[in-house]
Motif scaffolding. Structure first.
Motif, PDB file in Angstrom:
ATOM      1  N   ALA A   1       0.848  -1.184   0.000  1.00 14.68           N
ATOM      2  CA  ALA A   1       0.000   0.000   0.000  1.00 14.68           C
ATOM      3  C   ALA A   1       0.891   1.244   0.000  1.00 14.68           C
TER       4      ALA A   1
ATOM      5  N   THR B   1      -4.674   1.905  -0.456  1.00 11.86           N
ATOM      6  CA  THR B   1      -4.504   0.729  -1.301  1.00 11.86           C
ATOM      7  C   THR B   1      -5.678   0.608  -2.247  1.00 11.86           C
TER       8      THR B   1
ATOM      9  N   ASN C   1      -8.819  -5.593   0.587  1.00 11.41           N
ATOM     10  CA  ASN C   1      -8.228  -4.264   0.705  1.00 11.41           C
ATOM     11  C   ASN C   1      -7.930  -3.914   2.164  1.00 11.41           C
TER      12      ASN C   1
ATOM     13  N   ASP D   1      -4.726  -5.399   3.192  1.00  5.69           N
ATOM     14  CA  ASP D   1      -3.545  -4.602   2.816  1.00  5.69           C
ATOM     15  C   ASP D   1      -3.272  -3.516   3.860  1.00  5.69           C
TER      16      ASP D   1
END
Lengths: 291, 291
Positions: free
Chosen positions: A27, A40, A67, A70
């Motif tokens: 990220a 990210t 996500n 991340d």
């Protein structure tokens, strides 16, 4: 996969923000005022990242969860998400899954875009988080002498995938509805020398972390806890979607949560980023899932 | 378009961040570390938002430009972008166009994702900007008595589209390579009572701004500068892609840049958000481009 790698190299040659440390990997990290943001963006394409017959609600959940994973790997607490997706026949289920995931993880929707288009349907999500520890952990920080650790049990998503294929939806959650380890990432951020989430298989992601750190990882495959029978241990270590956290700690430091020590960081000799049960591995081919 | 509207209503019913003021319309506004960030995410789908034979470099440019235009409408200065796209045959041109746009607008890449998938190819971009003026202008701020203004010349993108169809690439730039009015948006932010970019046609976007403001816009269609012959004025006001700025100012205030006064904000009576040359318009159907 060389086309993919060429493309990423070309993207890395674009005018990059200093916070864009590892395009397509990590990220991004952005200093704003007195805060450090982590950003990210991941996509899911119907038929590529989804299985035939997969409920759109599960697709939405996975898009949010991957996500947030991340962000977890950066020790970041989610602030909000922006969603973009193509409208189609099962929008009701998609939005229902989005609502479930956002409510479950207590993350608000910031905005987004819906467009006509497809098939295949395309879904993108940008997640924004607030770093809880600076410097934000990166995959590049592992140092020779560190120990290599992983949370949880590997191959659970593969077992879930097989349950899904067998029509056993209740046992398919590990594949369809992954849990991002947000609190675990926050607990690890102050002590980990390197951290990432295991999205594409433990061995491939360990290879990537070793490579980003300019070191080698000597791993003991028997040490990793797996969710499959012993004869399928190798598969469990190469299959993705588990979203466990892979991290390194200085020797002698115990992790602040339950995790398993699976090896040690050594000085790199030659091209072998991974030394698996004593065998030098010089190429990532076959180590996991490239997509 | 009722399916689209239903979907947006459902998204608006999700757990929303307080900064997510107008999902699918406005950019989001986020307070972080003493700063105010503006975030937007737009998608472009091959064949839906692109013309057959369109160079992937132009698609990449437009993806960057349309998102920066959303920031411009908020008076925000771009900080960086995250890109997500499906890999395909013309990645070289796509990345070349991305590089051109990011260099031209001096915006760095923060990160992103590239995935296998398509056709159709799918492209998403998240743009992050820093507000230069607080409160950040919204489309909901127009008040009865304000004057309605627009920058530039409308229908230039339509003329560019027709040039593109005729194979006249040099004259197609207004369609293929729009210019986000970032500096203009920054100049207008402290004085505008409402602001948005004209992406889907002046009349439709004016209708939306009036509706968001709970007012009516009385517009004089003859006042708007158009790039087409007089007989096609009506088309110029209904075609999108011009990315000019539509804004309102209190009566008697002159804009700090070249713009055209096209009407006035009046108190809403009934459903007519738009009064065009004296005629009440109660539905957005046919006013512009819904996508």
């Amino acid at each position: 996969m060389s086309g993919e790698l060429d493309l990423i190299e070309r993207l890395r040659a674009l005018p990059l923000h200093p916070g864009a440390r590892n395009l397509d990997d990590d990220a991004a990290v952005l200093q704003i005022g007195g805060e450090t943001l982590v950003l990210t963006h991941d996509m899911l394409i119907e038929g590529v990242h989804t299985a035939p017959g997969q409920d759109a609600a599960d697709v939405a959940w996975k898009l949010v969860a991957t996500n947030l994973s991340d962000l977890a790997a950066k020790g970041a607490r989610p602030v909000g998400v922006l969603i973009g997706f193509t409208r189609g026949g099962d929008d009701d289920r998609f939005v229902a899954g989005l609502e479930e995931a956002l409510s479950h993880f207590a993350v608000p929707l910031l905005g987004g875009d819906t467009v006509a288009g497809g098939p295949p349907r395309s879904h993108g999500l940008t997640a924004i988080g607030r770093a809880t520890h600076v410097p934000v952990p990166a995959r590049s920080g592992a140092r020779p002498g560190d120990a290599v650790w992983v949370t949880g049990i590997l191959g659970a998503a593969l077992a879930g995938y097989e349950a899904f294929l067998a029509g056993d939806r209740p046992r398919a959650d590990a594949y369809l509805r992954p849990r991002p380890l947000v609190e675990e990432g926050i607990a690890l951020a102050p002590v980990a020398t390197a951290m990432m989430d295991v999205s594409d298989g433990l061995l491939l992601d360990a290879w990537r972390m070793a490579r980003a750190s300019g070191a080698s990882f000597a791993l003991d495959s028997a040490a990793a806890p797996v969710a499959l029978p012993e004869g399928r241990r190798d598969e469990a270590l190469r299959w993705g979607d588990d979203y466990q956290l892979l991290f390194t700690l200085p020797a002698g430091i115990a992790p602040p949560l339950r995790a398993t020590r699976i090896g040690a960081v050594t000085r790199r000799e030659g091209d072998a980023a991974l030394i698996l049960d004593g065998e030098s591995i010089e190429s990532p081919d076959g180590l996991g899932y490239n997509h």
